[in-house]
Design a protein around this motif. Sequence first.
Motif, PDB file in Angstrom:
ATOM      1  N   GLU A  20       0.814  -1.201   0.000  1.00  0.00           N
ATOM      2  CA  GLU A  20       0.000   0.000   0.000  1.00  0.00           C
ATOM      3  C   GLU A  20       0.857   1.264   0.000  1.00  0.00           C
ATOM      4  O   GLU A  20       2.000   1.236   0.469  1.00  0.00           O
ATOM      5  CB  GLU A  20      -0.929   0.002   1.232  1.00  0.00           C
ATOM      6  CG  GLU A  20      -1.877  -1.183   1.281  1.00  0.00           C
ATOM      7  CD  GLU A  20      -2.799  -1.139   2.478  1.00  0.00           C
ATOM      8  OE1 GLU A  20      -2.925  -0.062   3.107  1.00  0.00           O
ATOM      9  OE2 GLU A  20      -3.403  -2.182   2.801  1.00  0.00           O
ATOM     10  N   GLU A  21       0.304   2.338  -0.509  1.00  0.00           N
ATOM     11  CA  GLU A  21       1.005   3.617  -0.449  1.00  0.00           C
ATOM     12  C   GLU A  21       1.029   4.097   0.995  1.00  0.00           C
ATOM     13  O   GLU A  21       0.014   4.086   1.683  1.00  0.00           O
ATOM     14  CB  GLU A  21       0.318   4.658  -1.319  1.00  0.00           C
ATOM     15  CG  GLU A  21       1.074   5.986  -1.336  1.00  0.00           C
ATOM     16  CD  GLU A  21       0.379   7.057  -2.158  1.00  0.00           C
ATOM     17  OE1 GLU A  21       1.081   7.787  -2.885  1.00  0.00           O
ATOM     18  OE2 GLU A  21      -0.861   7.168  -2.066  1.00  0.00           O
ATOM     19  N   MET A  22       2.188   4.528   1.444  1.00  0.00           N
ATOM     20  CA  MET A  22       2.365   5.066   2.781  1.00  0.00           C
ATOM     21  C   MET A  22       2.367   6.601   2.735  1.00  0.00           C
ATOM     22  O   MET A  22       2.615   7.186   1.680  1.00  0.00           O
ATOM     23  CB  MET A  22       3.683   4.579   3.387  1.00  0.00           C
ATOM     24  CG  MET A  22       3.755   3.072   3.638  1.00  0.00           C
ATOM     25  SD  MET A  22       2.709   2.518   5.020  1.00  0.00           S
ATOM     26  CE  MET A  22       1.268   1.918   4.122  1.00  0.00           C
ATOM     27  N   PRO A  23       2.111   7.258   3.850  1.00  0.00           N
ATOM     28  CA  PRO A  23       2.133   8.728   3.850  1.00  0.00           C
ATOM     29  C   PRO A  23       3.492   9.301   3.454  1.00  0.00           C
ATOM     30  O   PRO A  23       3.576  10.395   2.887  1.00  0.00           O
ATOM     31  CB  PRO A  23       1.765   9.098   5.290  1.00  0.00           C
ATOM     32  CG  PRO A  23       1.940   7.848   6.091  1.00  0.00           C
ATOM     33  CD  PRO A  23       1.699   6.716   5.157  1.00  0.00           C
ATOM     34  N   ARG A  80       2.415  12.601   1.627  1.00  0.00           N
ATOM     35  CA  ARG A  80       1.924  12.575   0.254  1.00  0.00           C
ATOM     36  C   ARG A  80       0.450  13.003   0.183  1.00  0.00           C
ATOM     37  O   ARG A  80      -0.391  12.495   0.914  1.00  0.00           O
ATOM     38  CB  ARG A  80       2.060  11.169  -0.302  1.00  0.00           C
ATOM     39  CG  ARG A  80       3.491  10.719  -0.554  1.00  0.00           C
ATOM     40  CD  ARG A  80       3.539   9.218  -0.722  1.00  0.00           C
ATOM     41  NE  ARG A  80       4.800   8.752  -1.314  1.00  0.00           N
ATOM     42  CZ  ARG A  80       5.272   7.528  -1.157  1.00  0.00           C
ATOM     43  NH1 ARG A  80       4.599   6.642  -0.423  1.00  0.00           N
ATOM     44  NH2 ARG A  80       6.410   7.166  -1.717  1.00  0.00           N
ATOM     45  N   SER A  82      -1.482  12.312  -2.327  1.00  0.00           N
ATOM     46  CA  SER A  82      -2.232  11.174  -2.864  1.00  0.00           C
ATOM     47  C   SER A  82      -2.628  10.216  -1.754  1.00  0.00           C
ATOM     48  O   SER A  82      -3.724   9.627  -1.770  1.00  0.00           O
ATOM     49  CB  SER A  82      -1.408  10.444  -3.924  1.00  0.00           C
ATOM     50  OG  SER A  82      -0.144  10.046  -3.399  1.00  0.00           O
ATOM     51  N   TRP A  83      -1.742  10.042  -0.760  1.00  0.00           N
ATOM     52  CA  TRP A  83      -2.079   9.185   0.383  1.00  0.00           C
ATOM     53  C   TRP A  83      -3.209   9.822   1.194  1.00  0.00           C
ATOM     54  O   TRP A  83      -4.157   9.130   1.590  1.00  0.00           O
ATOM     55  CB  TRP A  83      -0.845   8.988   1.268  1.00  0.00           C
ATOM     56  CG  TRP A  83      -1.175   8.273   2.541  1.00  0.00           C
ATOM     57  CD1 TRP A  83      -1.266   6.922   2.732  1.00  0.00           C
ATOM     58  CD2 TRP A  83      -1.487   8.872   3.806  1.00  0.00           C
ATOM     59  NE1 TRP A  83      -1.623   6.634   4.035  1.00  0.00           N
ATOM     60  CE2 TRP A  83      -1.764   7.819   4.709  1.00  0.00           C
ATOM     61  CE3 TRP A  83      -1.563  10.188   4.260  1.00  0.00           C
ATOM     62  CZ2 TRP A  83      -2.102   8.047   6.047  1.00  0.00           C
ATOM     63  CZ3 TRP A  83      -1.910  10.421   5.573  1.00  0.00           C
ATOM     64  CH2 TRP A  83      -2.174   9.355   6.460  1.00  0.00           C
ATOM     65  N   HIS A  87      -6.714   8.232   2.200  1.00  0.00           N
ATOM     66  CA  HIS A  87      -6.864   7.851   3.611  1.00  0.00           C
ATOM     67  C   HIS A  87      -7.068   9.077   4.507  1.00  0.00           C
ATOM     68  O   HIS A  87      -6.316   9.292   5.463  1.00  0.00           O
ATOM     69  CB  HIS A  87      -5.628   7.083   4.078  1.00  0.00           C
ATOM     70  CG  HIS A  87      -5.331   5.867   3.263  1.00  0.00           C
ATOM     71  ND1 HIS A  87      -6.031   4.693   3.397  1.00  0.00           N
ATOM     72  CD2 HIS A  87      -4.401   5.651   2.293  1.00  0.00           C
ATOM     73  CE1 HIS A  87      -5.553   3.791   2.549  1.00  0.00           C
ATOM     74  NE2 HIS A  87      -4.576   4.352   1.866  1.00  0.00           N
ATOM     75  N   CYS A 104       0.746   9.696  11.224  1.00  0.00           N
ATOM     76  CA  CYS A 104       0.009   9.187  10.069  1.00  0.00           C
ATOM     77  C   CYS A 104       0.361   7.723   9.814  1.00  0.00           C
ATOM     78  O   CYS A 104      -0.522   6.893   9.551  1.00  0.00           O
ATOM     79  CB  CYS A 104       0.315  10.028   8.835  1.00  0.00           C
ATOM     80  SG  CYS A 104      -0.284  11.737   8.904  1.00  0.00           S
ATOM     81  N   HIS A 108      -2.250   4.507  10.094  1.00  0.00           N
ATOM     82  CA  HIS A 108      -2.451   3.617   8.953  1.00  0.00           C
ATOM     83  C   HIS A 108      -2.113   2.166   9.300  1.00  0.00           C
ATOM     84  O   HIS A 108      -2.809   1.238   8.863  1.00  0.00           O
ATOM     85  CB  HIS A 108      -1.576   4.084   7.779  1.00  0.00           C
ATOM     86  CG  HIS A 108      -1.870   3.390   6.483  1.00  0.00           C
ATOM     87  ND1 HIS A 108      -1.979   4.062   5.293  1.00  0.00           N
ATOM     88  CD2 HIS A 108      -2.067   2.085   6.168  1.00  0.00           C
ATOM     89  CE1 HIS A 108      -2.233   3.212   4.312  1.00  0.00           C
ATOM     90  NE2 HIS A 108      -2.281   2.003   4.826  1.00  0.00           N
TER      91      HIS A 108
END
Length: 215
Positions: A20-23, A80, A82-83, A87, A104, A108
């Motif tokens: 998954e994308e992380m912050p 980010r 996008s993150w 979220h 963050c 998550h």
Amino acid sequence: MDREAAVDRVEALLDTVIDEEMPVPVREVWAYGDVALGLDPVDRLDVYLTKDVLLRGDDADRADEFEREYGVAGVGKTVRASWADAHPEHVRANDSGHVAPERCLGAHLVGDDEPIHLEVCNAGFEDNVTQRLKGALATETYEHVLDPRGVCVYADGRRGTDAMAKLRAGELVFPTLAEALEMLGADEADAELAADAVDAHRDRATGATVRGDVV
């Protein structure tokens, strides 16, 4: 939690970091303390993340938009955008109202009631162990010592398959915490004081906890 569940939780957390994308980008993941020592049960699961710093951000021009919407400054600059879009429920700020990457990440990755401590720093685990020990000895804030007994399970995009297998099998061998601190340069008396302070601090902790460092 029992040992098998603790190691499963490390694997699940690692899957999340990878899939998954992380912050912020995560460069290293270490499991340390009780789980690395092979203890069963594991009173608290200690995990260390090395993160990259977003110096200019990926979408800094959206910071004002996020601040208007969520009341949190700095989104798009230090985490980010996008993150945050994906979220928003995990966006967290520090006491000054600026977005906090470590909080963050904690939101998550870890549930509020899980007995998990997350250490987050821009420096690698081994470097930060040394820096934290020096600072704790200089100021006699022994509870700030970072337990050096850990194993790297992810680094620079690669999963530590062998390290995870050894962690699951309880094959890793470490000295006591006081002995480990002596090996890093603490004298015997300070090492014992620090080990006791770390143990007492962990005993007082409940639920999920997160600490962020910048070295």
